[in-house]
Write a protein that holds these residues in place. Structure first.
Motif, PDB file in Angstrom:
ATOM      1  N   THR A  73       0.847  -1.185   0.000  1.00  0.00           N
ATOM      2  CA  THR A  73       0.000   0.000   0.000  1.00  0.00           C
ATOM      3  C   THR A  73       0.887   1.240   0.000  1.00  0.00           C
ATOM      4  OG1 THR A  73      -1.471  -1.265   1.429  1.00  0.00           O
ATOM      5  CG2 THR A  73      -1.975   1.069   1.147  1.00  0.00           C
ATOM      6  N   LEU A  75       1.070   5.200   0.634  1.00  0.00           N
ATOM      7  CA  LEU A  75       0.282   6.211   1.340  1.00  0.00           C
ATOM      8  C   LEU A  75       0.981   7.558   1.317  1.00  0.00           C
ATOM      9  CD1 LEU A  75       0.223   3.453   3.604  1.00  0.00           C
ATOM     10  CD2 LEU A  75      -1.886   4.733   3.916  1.00  0.00           C
ATOM     11  N   ASP A  76       0.192   8.589   1.555  1.00  0.00           N
ATOM     12  CA  ASP A  76       0.734   9.930   1.686  1.00  0.00           C
ATOM     13  C   ASP A  76       0.725  10.284   3.160  1.00  0.00           C
ATOM     14  OD1 ASP A  76       1.571  12.576   0.898  1.00  0.00           O
ATOM     15  OD2 ASP A  76      -0.462  13.214   1.371  1.00  0.00           O
ATOM     16  N   ASN A  83      -3.364   9.432   7.365  1.00  0.00           N
ATOM     17  CA  ASN A  83      -2.626   9.283   6.116  1.00  0.00           C
ATOM     18  C   ASN A  83      -3.581   8.897   4.993  1.00  0.00           C
ATOM     19  OD1 ASN A  83      -0.230   9.744   7.498  1.00  0.00           O
ATOM     20  ND2 ASN A  83      -0.054   7.574   8.059  1.00  0.00           N
ATOM     21  N   ASP A  84      -3.360   9.508   3.834  1.00  0.00           N
ATOM     22  CA  ASP A  84      -4.217   9.180   2.691  1.00  0.00           C
ATOM     23  C   ASP A  84      -3.616   8.030   1.897  1.00  0.00           C
ATOM     24  OD1 ASP A  84      -6.049  11.201   3.143  1.00  0.00           O
ATOM     25  OD2 ASP A  84      -4.791  12.678   2.121  1.00  0.00           O
ATOM     26  N   ALA A  85      -4.462   7.077   1.527  1.00  0.00           N
ATOM     27  CA  ALA A  85      -3.984   5.982   0.686  1.00  0.00           C
ATOM     28  C   ALA A  85      -3.891   6.474  -0.751  1.00  0.00           C
ATOM     29  CB  ALA A  85      -4.929   4.804   0.769  1.00  0.00           C
ATOM     30  N   ASP A 113      -5.830   2.071  -7.469  1.00  0.00           N
ATOM     31  CA  ASP A 113      -6.854   2.449  -6.513  1.00  0.00           C
ATOM     32  C   ASP A 113      -8.205   2.177  -7.148  1.00  0.00           C
ATOM     33  OD1 ASP A 113      -7.747   3.969  -4.038  1.00  0.00           O
ATOM     34  OD2 ASP A 113      -8.710   5.113  -5.625  1.00  0.00           O
TER      35      ASP A 113
END
Lengths: 1046, 362
Positions: A73, A75-76, A83-85, A113
């Protein structure tokens, strides 16, 4: 602790902007396997992060290795909020578990995504170290090879074909769980994707166990399907053919296996396949319709919402023990009939003598009886206990038993080209199975039949043997006209032959073939539950009957007499049923020439009417002769008097497809008076029939320069160029009005015709070309919607040589066959040098080959030759598979020490690519099992991927077409990337098994599920192969990567 | 009649190798609607191919347009085309896609040339569209391409043409045209005046090429850090020293007599030349000396036309006469002993000469 999975996250590129303020992303990666998760550092403010992580190591059971995907994964990182995926990558590590497949996964993989699609790429390295496992009761089946290919894979030889394996697993569909109401669509989609990955892993492992139990080492023709039942659950089921395969790595002359000369081989002289039909057949029910359709709907069984009588392990037939088949074989006497019985008994001991193969090693397929199929309508009920999917098992059990008995009725002991499918609408499910009843040679099925010596002496079976009837002519299960074979004149053949298999390579064919489709729509009333199921099951026989009639008529209209690759799909919707039958028609030289089609009027008194009829007759005759010309069907004129009429003329010479009891006499009279050829009579008694005839004539011929078929190859075309183009086309139509059956039929038929026309137009730049493996899938996604999806490959061929192709190419292949093994060997070794994968099956001959030019090789090659020596030595000691594996672990590790680059192969591949200027390797895809002009040198493992894509901004993504276009392109991209990461440059036997599209334009939403599968391979162009084999060294480039587009 | 009973809801075709029809691509680039594109294809005889019908053609056109639209995002940063994974496109097709995407109509470029590539200009695209007959959509694409290229190379160091080629993977010819556009947009040369209307984009592009090659910093100094977009300040400043050629009466007379001696009997318009020599020389030298001011730089072309080309044209000089005159006018300065700025003069006149010759037509 039998395995260690290692993963390394190298870098990312083209990441999306996650922080609007800086237009950059602070990305990090989570690597998850089972319940263990590792994280990389955050790489701040970059769209092209370089993580260069350490090796993340997972110590796991091999059972988990088989079931679980590696989940990556991206993430940001966000300091203040969650955290945004960005997206995920699922990696199926199964190919790494088999010593003969891939050794490392390395490359750029798209980050996916389910809401946004592909969002950049990530570069990863994945390896597996497997340890020895001596546990006899192990639950894993590592090392069993899986192939989607429905024939013996090109660089293998079948030592033994064990037979049918099947399994199904069920689970609740996450989309329908209560939690789905509170989680985001993304979470729901990901739960579903992950579950399906897990389930297919589990399924594959379980099937693998069955294969090991049977003594095999591979599954060929592996067909895995999903049933999205909705509320009641999710079923993943698979069937396949268990085999023992041996890598071709030796010269024919030295191929003897010392231990295997058993007496049993003596009785397998080549001639035994051609004996007259004999052997009393069991009393199968006489089938009403000829060799095909049977539908069943047994209310008592299917309605009951409990899992009634039958146990999963149906014990009617003893479970196939490997030994039993063999022992039966040894007692065999010289009598052919006895032999036949033996094969039969060997097969009968199997629960299901089914084979998912559609093409066979020479001499395996002896006779073909015809198509057998069975359908049943079921009401779905909730699966209470996912661990024991009894009802679903029992349903298939029932259908398989039926197929088995149908085959018996045709005098056959086996079913080949077998497949299963479902169609679901709300709570109703139609289960279908079909195959071709056949008689097989026992040589690949008995223990101890493993003598390679004989196989090479094999006389090529005559091109007509498989056409000879397997059933007793005095006891024909259905009305048929038999004649003496037009090739050998010794045995009886039917007038028409329908099969689900590919055209056997040895078959004698006149002219070229073509795609033949029967299309049918039937309206039905909306209903619920049992009433609905009954209505559907009442309609099914009519549907099948008409499809069959259409097929037969269209076959005659093209002047042909046999169908191959027949696939009948019946799709159920709320207010209609769709039937689509596709097959490739050919003219088998062994079968009699088909008579024409005769139109007969009901009221001969009316003059204008008669005129009309004769016009129509003329049209039909013209079409037939035009078609014959188009497909180059000009069989040598047979003087029938010579053989006489061996069979007493059956009373009903002409089977009436629209029989009226009153008019039948008249018609048959008319027919008999009309020359010696059996004319096929179409009686125009109502408007339906007129429509039908019109429909017959509306099928437009393929445009000049095009051919089409739904089988692997087109008879009469051999000189393929390397230009291939695989494609998928999907269309959805909305029916806007209340339509009659005729109206619907016309629309559906036009739809298919137009789709074909569009395909020809799109691919016009490839002319002369043939669309091969045209695979149509129809569905009724919603009321009044019809979805048609086509996947096929367009292959160009050289017109110039097509005239002289016959003999020359035959000779060429012969020469190739001789040199083949030599070349193969060379490449194995070179490949080893690169892949650091030892080849446990290479032979002593291989060793001497290595020894002869040791100086010419790079130092690293010495390691591989050492590995070879090691493993073949081990093989000579006849150690078991797992010991070989241990050996392979050893050599791998020693290689690792030797080479600074652990990921030898794909690295070097990539560096080669960079020379050619393009940074992305070309990956060819094809639904066929081969690549024209190329040689497959290695199978890297099965590709089986499942994706969900959803959008809440349908308009912005270009509407439904834009959405689906992007999604399909993304799926292709992900398949290519995963194949390239395995070190491959092509996918063969590719298929899109599922494409479920749902839309809600009012809400601006759409969702689509796609399931694809295929075999990842490495191929090299034949031209390169020739040059490399001369130069021996250096050219290990596998350069086919750089080649022109697929 | 059948089509009323059903409608195509969805229709896609995806090839493993992306199927691209170059003719349809051109229609898409030209900004045609699907309907117009189908009509144009039918007129071009597409129905004769492969037994197609209008429906097939419509489906194909829609599908191709959608494909191009999906590719467009990539084409806007061409370096991504080669290492993206979504579309499998053979390298030569990738080159074709990019090159064609960045190609422009010179009619359009001529209109935009020298204008600020800003939002304001973008609003004028309507007018340009109706003036040139180019579909607005296509105007937008071309304008956005100009702007995109400009933005990327504006701040980059090194040779302009090479920068454009490297970042946009264009052919040499096309990269040169873009260099001209960037150069004109950066220096905002006046090209819109009525008197300049007769000049084509190619005329200006040629002049831009000359200016870039000889008058920018990168022209003299090949160090990579140098910028190609701006004229060399020092050089422009030095041009002031040329004034002596017209201000010093002796030198002007000497120059004139030298040129006349060379040209006597060689050009048809000798007397006219003799009469206007001083005016012409003054015009050229004055243009040079004023180039320190940004405004006068912008007016370079209008000045050349008004002060030099028009007088010559009214005297009916032929292009051959003009070439001979300029050659000798430029070279005879070398024999003027009092004149020291020979190098500056040659650098100036070399460019001016070739620009004038290019611009000297009807």
């Amino acid at each position: 602790m039998p395995g260690k999975l290692k993963a390394k996250i190298v870098a990312g590129r083209h990441l999306p902007v996650m922080d609007r303020a800086s237009d950059l992303t602070d990305a990090f990666v989570e690597v998850k396997f089972g319940n263990t998760t590792f994280k990389t550092d955050v790489y701040p403010k970059s769209l092209n992060p370089q993580w260069n992580s350490e090796w993340f190591k997972f110590e796991v059971d091999d059972e988990d290795l088989q079931d679980e995907p590696l989940q990556i994964t991206v993430l940001d990182h966000d300091t203040y909020s969650a955290n945004d995926a960005i997206g995920k990558v699922y990696i199926d590590i199964d190919p790494l578990l088999c010593s003969e497949a891939a050794t490392v996964i390395s490359g750029w993989l798209p980050i996916y995504d389910t809401i946004h699609g592909i969002r950049g790429e990530i570069n990863v390295l994945v390896k597996v170290d497997l340890f020895n496992d001596l546990n006899r009761f192990r639950q894993s089946s590592c090392g069993v090879k899986f192939f989607c290919t429905t024939s013996i894979p090109r660089c293998y030889r079948a030592v033994m074909v064990h037979g049918f394996v099947e399994e199904l697993v069920v689970n609740e569909d996450p989309e329908y769980q209560w939690i789905d109401r509170i989680r985001t669509p993304r979470a729901s989609n990901e739960a579903r994707q992950r579950l399906i990955f897990l389930m297919s892993g589990e399924l594959q492992r379980k099937i693998g166990l069955k294969v090991l139990e049977m003594g095999g080492n591979a599954v060929v023709g592996y067909l895995q399907c999903f049933d999205l039942e909705g509320e009641t659950g999710l079923v993943v089921r698979a069937i396949g053919t268990a085999c023992t395969l041996e890598k071709i790595s030796t010269l024919p002359a030295t191929a003897t296996h010392p231990s295997n000369s058993s007496p049993s081989k003596d009785m397998k002289e080549p001639g035994f396949g051609e004996e007259a039909p004999g052997v009393p057949l069991s009393s199968g029910p006489p089938t009403p319709l000829r060799a095909q359709t049977f539908s069943s709907f047994s209310p008592s069984k299917s309605y009951s919402r409990q899992s009634s009588s039958s146990d999963t392990e149906l014990s009617l037939t003893p479970k196939t023990g490997m030994g039993s088949g063999g022992s039966a074989g040894k007692e065999a006497g010289p009598l052919k009939a006895l032999l036949r019985q033996q094969t039969q008994s060997a097969l009968e001991q199997r629960e299901y003598p089914f084979f998912t193969l559609t093409a066979f090693p020479p001499g395996f397929l002896l006779h073909v009886g015809g198509v057998v199929s069975a359908r049943s309508v079921k009401l779905l009920d909730r699966i209470h206990n996912p661990d024991e999917p009894e009802t679903r098992d029992a349903w298939w059990e029932e259908i398989r038993q039926e197929i088995k008995s149908h085959a018996k009725a045709l005098g056959c002991h086996a079913v080949v080209g077998y497949s299963e499918s479902t169609s679901i609408c709300e709570e109703v499910c139609i289960l279908s199975a079909s195959g071709t009843a056949a008689i097989l040679s026992s040589r690949f099925m008995q223990d101890g039949s493993l003598d390679t010596e004989h196989r090479f002496e094999e006389v090529v079976p005559p091109g007509c043997g498989f056409c000879h009837i397997p059933y007793d002519e005095l006891n024909i299960p259905f009305p048929a006209q038999l004649t003496y074979c037009y090739c050998c004149r010794r045995y009886k053949v039917p007038d028409v032959l329908f099969t689900t298999i590919d055209l056997p390579t040895e078959a004698n064919v006149t002219g070229k073939g073509c795609l033949i489709q029967a299309r049918l729509c039937r309206t039905k009333k909306k209903a619920q539950g049992e009433g609905n199921a009954t209505a559907i099951s009442n309609l099914l026989p009519f549907l099948e009957y008409e499809l069959h009639t259409q097929l037969m008529n269209k076959l005659k209209l093209r002047g042909m007499n046999a169908l191959f690759g027949l696939r009948i799909q019946i799709s159920v919707g709320e207010t209609m049923l769709l039937g689509l039958a596709s097959a490739t028609g050919v003219y088998l030289t062994a079968l009699p020439s088909p008579g024409g089609i005769q139109v007969a009027g009901k009221t001969p008194s009316d003059i204008t009417y008669e005129q009309h009829i004769s016009n129509m007759q003329k049209k039909i005759n013209d079409t037939i002769s035009k078609n014959k010309e188009l497909h180059e069907i000009n069989p040598p004129e047979v003087v029938e008097e010579i053989i006489g009429s061996p069979i007493p003329e059956p009373r009903q010479r002409s089977r009436l497809f629209r029989s009226h009891s009153e008019s039948s006499d008249e018609v048959s009279e008319l027919d008999l008076s009309h020359g010696k050829k059996d004319a096929f009579v179409l009686e125009i008694d109502d408007t339906d029939a007129v429509e039908d005839i019109h429909a017959l004539l509306t099928d437009s011929p393929t445009p000049a320069g095009f051919y089409s078929c739904n089988t692997e190859i087109m008879p009469g075309i051999q000189n393929w160029t390397s230009a291939i183009q695989m494609f998928t086309s999907v269309r959805v139509f909305r029916l806007n009005a209340n339509l009659t059956n005729q109206g619907l039929n016309k629309i559906f038929s036009d739809l298919c015709e137009n789709l074909l026309k569009s395909l020809y137009f799109k691919l016009r730049s490839m002319v002369p070309c043939c669309l091969c493996h045209l695979n149509f899938t129809v569905a009724i996604p919603e009321d009044e919607l019809i979805q048609v999806a086509v996947t096929a490959v367009a292959m160009s061929f050289d017109k110039e040589q097509s005239l002289e192709n016959g003999k020359q190419s035959g000779e060429k292949t012969l020469i190739k066959a001789i040199t083949e093994n030599d070349e193969q060997l060379q490449f194995n070794l070179e490949l080893n040098a690169e892949t650091s994968s030892p080849n446990p099956l290479s032979s002593p001959k291989g060793l001497s080959e290595v020894g002869s030019h040791p100086s010419a090789r790079a130092p690293s090659v010495d390691y591989s030759s050492f590995a070879d020596r090691c493993s073949s030595w081990i093989e000579q000691l006849k150690l078991k598979a797992h010991t070989i594996r241990r050996g392979s672990v050893k050599t791998t590790s020693s290689l690792e020490k030797a080479s600074p680059l652990p990921e030898g192969r794909s690295r070097s591949l990539r560096s080669n690519r960079s020379y050619s200027g393009s940074s992305v390797a070309v990956v060819k895809m094809t639904p066929l099992s081969f690549i024209p002009g190329a040689k497959i040198i290695k199978y890297l493992g099965i590709i089986n991927m499942f994706f969900i894509r959803e959008t809440t901004s349908l308009r912005e993504e270009g509407g439904v077409s834009g959405f689906l276009h992007t999604f399909i392109a993304e799926v292709f991209a992900m398949v290519r990337a995963h194949v390239a990461a395995l070190g491959g440059n092509a996918v063969v036997s590719y298929s899109m098994k599922e494409c479920v599209f749902m839309e809600n334009p009012n809400k601006n939403q759409a969702q689509c599920l796609i399931n694809v599968s295929g075999d990842a391979v490495i191929f090299i162009q034949e031209s390169e192969l020739e040059s490399t084999s001369v130069q021996t060294q250096s050219a290990t480039t596998h350069t086919s990567n750089g080649g022109e587009g697929t | 009649m059948l089509f009323k009973k059903m409608s195509m809801e969805l229709d896609v075709f995806v090839g493993n190798t992306t199927v691209l029809d170059e003719d349809v691509y051109q229609l898409w680039l030209d900004g045609q609607t699907v309907t117009d594109a189908v009509r144009i294809r039918i007129e071009a005889g597409a129905l004769q191919e492969c037994e197609a019908n209008a429906e097939v053609l419509l489906s194909d056109t829609m599908d191709q347009f959608r494909t191009f639209q999906m590719c467009e995002r990539l084409l806007q940063s061409p370096s991504k085309v080669a290492n993206q994974l979504l579309f499998q496109i053979p390298p030569h097709r990738q080159t074709m896609l990019i090159e064609r995407y960045y190609e422009f109509d010179s009619m359009f470029a001529r209109e935009v040339l020298g204008k600020k590539l800003s939002k304001g200009t973008k609003k004028d695209l309507d007018d340009i569209g109706s003036k040139t007959g180019i579909v607005l959509k296509s105007c937008r694409r071309q304008f956005d391409n100009f702007k995109r290229v400009f933005k990327v190379v504006e701040e980059l160091k090194g040779p302009l043409v090479e920068n454009i080629q490297r970042h946009f993977l264009l052919s040499d010819v096309l990269a040169r045209d873009y260099a001209a556009i960037v150069f004109f947009a950066n220096s905002r040369f006046e090209t819109g005046k009525r008197k300049l209307q007769y000049l084509s984009f190619q005329d200006f592009a040629f002049c831009a090429g000359q200016l870039i090659s000889y008058w920018t910093v990168g022209a003299v100094d090949n160090v990579v850090e140098n910028m190609d977009v701006d004229l060399e300040k020092e050089f422009l400043h030095d041009l002031k020293d040329l004034k002596v050629l017209v201000n010093d009466k002796d030198m002007l007379d000497q120059h004139k007599s030298l040129v006349c001696a060379q040209l006597r009997g060689k050009i048809k318009v000798f007397s006219e030349m003799e009469a206007s020599f001083k005016n012409l020389s003054r015009a050229l030298v004055n243009i040079a000396s004023k180039l320190t001011h940004t405004k006068d730089v912008r007016d370079l072309f209008i000045d050349l036309v008004e002060k030099f080309i028009e007088p010559c044209r009214s005297d009916k000089w032929t292009i051959g006469d003009l070439r001979l005159f300029l050659t000798h006018y430029s070279s005879s300065v070398h024999t003027l002993e009092a004149f020291r700025r020979q190098v500056i003069w040659d650098r100036y006149m070399g460019v001016i000469k070739s620009c004038i010759l290019k611009m000297y037509h009807d």
